[in-house]
Design an enzyme around this catalytic site. Structure first.
Site, PDB file in Angstrom:
ATOM      1  N   GLY A 179       0.994  -6.287   7.360  1.00  0.00           N
ATOM      2  CA  GLY A 179       1.032  -7.319   7.381  1.00  0.00           C
ATOM      3  C   GLY A 179       2.633  -7.004   6.193  1.00  0.00           C
ATOM      4  O   GLY A 179       3.114  -5.548   6.110  1.00  0.00           O
ATOM      5  N   GLN A 208       8.366  -6.199  -0.392  1.00  0.00           N
ATOM      6  CA  GLN A 208       8.475  -4.745  -0.100  1.00  0.00           C
ATOM      7  C   GLN A 208       9.713  -3.764   0.700  1.00  0.00           C
ATOM      8  O   GLN A 208      10.420  -2.983   0.754  1.00  0.00           O
ATOM      9  CB  GLN A 208       7.266  -4.157   1.106  1.00  0.00           C
ATOM     10  CG  GLN A 208       6.123  -5.002   0.419  1.00  0.00           C
ATOM     11  CD  GLN A 208       5.403  -4.767   1.581  1.00  0.00           C
ATOM     12  OE1 GLN A 208       4.484  -5.452   1.887  1.00  0.00           O
ATOM     13  NE2 GLN A 208       4.067  -3.663   1.071  1.00  0.00           N
ATOM     14  N   CYS A 228      -1.385   0.018   1.798  1.00  0.00           N
ATOM     15  CA  CYS A 228      -0.138  -0.917   2.172  1.00  0.00           C
ATOM     16  C   CYS A 228       0.731  -0.069   2.096  1.00  0.00           C
ATOM     17  O   CYS A 228       1.028   1.085   2.445  1.00  0.00           O
ATOM     18  CB  CYS A 228      -0.840  -1.019   0.160  1.00  0.00           C
ATOM     19  SG  CYS A 228       1.345  -2.142  -0.049  1.00  0.00           S
ATOM     20  N   LEU A 229       1.682  -0.375   2.827  1.00  0.00           N
ATOM     21  CA  LEU A 229       2.578   0.440   3.454  1.00  0.00           C
ATOM     22  C   LEU A 229       3.680   1.139   2.179  1.00  0.00           C
ATOM     23  O   LEU A 229       4.413   2.012   2.504  1.00  0.00           O
ATOM     24  CB  LEU A 229       4.004  -0.379   4.188  1.00  0.00           C
ATOM     25  CG  LEU A 229       3.217  -0.877   5.417  1.00  0.00           C
ATOM     26  CD1 LEU A 229       4.474  -2.194   5.931  1.00  0.00           C
ATOM     27  CD2 LEU A 229       2.967   0.063   6.394  1.00  0.00           C
ATOM     28  N   HIS A 235      -3.602 -10.261  -0.006  1.00  0.00           N
ATOM     29  CA  HIS A 235      -2.525  -9.047  -0.385  1.00  0.00           C
ATOM     30  C   HIS A 235      -0.981  -8.625  -0.538  1.00  0.00           C
ATOM     31  O   HIS A 235      -0.794  -8.872  -1.284  1.00  0.00           O
ATOM     32  CB  HIS A 235      -3.324  -8.135   0.943  1.00  0.00           C
ATOM     33  CG  HIS A 235      -2.340  -6.647   0.655  1.00  0.00           C
ATOM     34  ND1 HIS A 235      -3.311  -5.579   0.303  1.00  0.00           N
ATOM     35  CD2 HIS A 235      -0.696  -6.422   0.830  1.00  0.00           C
ATOM     36  CE1 HIS A 235      -2.037  -4.315   0.026  1.00  0.00           C
ATOM     37  NE2 HIS A 235      -0.619  -4.951   0.910  1.00  0.00           N
ATOM     38  N   GLU A 236      -0.495  -9.956   0.783  1.00  0.00           N
ATOM     39  CA  GLU A 236       0.781 -10.016   0.258  1.00  0.00           C
ATOM     40  C   GLU A 236       1.613 -11.599  -0.830  1.00  0.00           C
ATOM     41  O   GLU A 236       2.720 -11.004  -0.680  1.00  0.00           O
ATOM     42  CB  GLU A 236       1.274 -10.592   2.306  1.00  0.00           C
ATOM     43  CG  GLU A 236       0.831  -9.264   3.389  1.00  0.00           C
ATOM     44  CD  GLU A 236       1.223  -8.275   3.346  1.00  0.00           C
ATOM     45  OE1 GLU A 236       1.928  -8.146   2.001  1.00  0.00           O
ATOM     46  OE2 GLU A 236       0.525  -7.251   3.657  1.00  0.00           O
ATOM     47  N   HIS A 272       1.972  -9.581  -3.554  1.00  0.00           N
ATOM     48  CA  HIS A 272       3.318  -8.726  -3.770  1.00  0.00           C
ATOM     49  C   HIS A 272       4.600  -9.448  -3.929  1.00  0.00           C
ATOM     50  O   HIS A 272       5.204  -8.440  -5.031  1.00  0.00           O
ATOM     51  CB  HIS A 272       3.761  -8.037  -2.082  1.00  0.00           C
ATOM     52  CG  HIS A 272       2.823  -6.878  -1.888  1.00  0.00           C
ATOM     53  ND1 HIS A 272       2.949  -5.396  -2.372  1.00  0.00           N
ATOM     54  CD2 HIS A 272       2.548  -6.463  -0.396  1.00  0.00           C
ATOM     55  CE1 HIS A 272       2.575  -4.108  -2.010  1.00  0.00           C
ATOM     56  NE2 HIS A 272       2.649  -4.297  -0.667  1.00  0.00           N
TER      57      HIS A 272
HETATM   58 NI    NI Z   1       0.670  -4.128   0.401  1.00  0.00          NI
END
Ligand code: NI
Length: 173
Positions: free
Chosen positions: A46, A51, A91-92, A133-134, A137
């Site tokens: 995701g 991000q 998480c990236l 989660h997204e 963000h």
């Molecule tokens: Ni993330």
């Protein structure tokens, strides 16, 4: 298509609250392609526009093992949630860290798809966790915010230190 740079914690830009997408146009379409390329390359399941430093309410996801289920959520809103599930999340934007986070097990989400059509969808399992989660963000929130202050500070310190090491290596000849 172009690969985009992913912001990393504790970059303050990750704390920006994204604003709604006003028009689903060619520019957004290009951004969506670039976000998929960036997410698959990372690799992740995701990615929120936040991000990649674009503060619009847009996220992409694909929780399949073979890149066969790409989803685009524009202006997503969770309209129902129930159940509780605990998942070890990463998480990236927080590379290398995985911690248990509690979220709703099932959600109903309303959003615009890539064509700009109004859609409602039920999601459960990993996809439901990913969407929650997204969306966090998009609200400037990270999974580390669910952890204790001490744990979050430890992760912050290590990531800042890691970044210093990487910078130093890049200029050492
Ligand atoms: Ni993330």
């Amino acid at each position: 298509m172009a690969k985009l740079t992913i912001l990393e914690f504790p970059d303050p830009r990750l704390r920006t609250r994204a604003t709604p997408v006003k028009s689903v146009d060619a520019e957004l379409d290009t951004l969506i392609d670039d976000m998929f390329e960036t997410m698959y390359d990372a690799p992740g399941i995701g990615l929120a526009a936040t991000q990649v430093d674009v503060h619009k309410r847009l996220l992409v996801a694909d929780v399949s093992a073979d890149k066969s289920s790409p989803y685009v959520f524009i202006n997503p809103v969770i309209i129902e949630k129930d159940g509780v599930v605990v998942t070890e999340e990463g998480c990236l934007s927080v590379p290398g860290y995985y911690e248990e986070v509690e979220r709703a097990e099932h959600i109903r989400v309303r959003y615009l798809d890539r064509k700009g059509d109004d859609v409602e969808m039920d999601a459960e399992g990993l996809l439901a966790v990913c969407i929650q989660h997204e969306i966090d963000h998009l609200d400037g929130k990270l999974f580390v915010d669910y952890l204790s202050e001490a744990k979050r500070q430890r992760i912050r310190k290590r990531l800042v230190k890691d970044k210093r090491h990487r910078t130093a290596e890049a200029v050492t000849l």
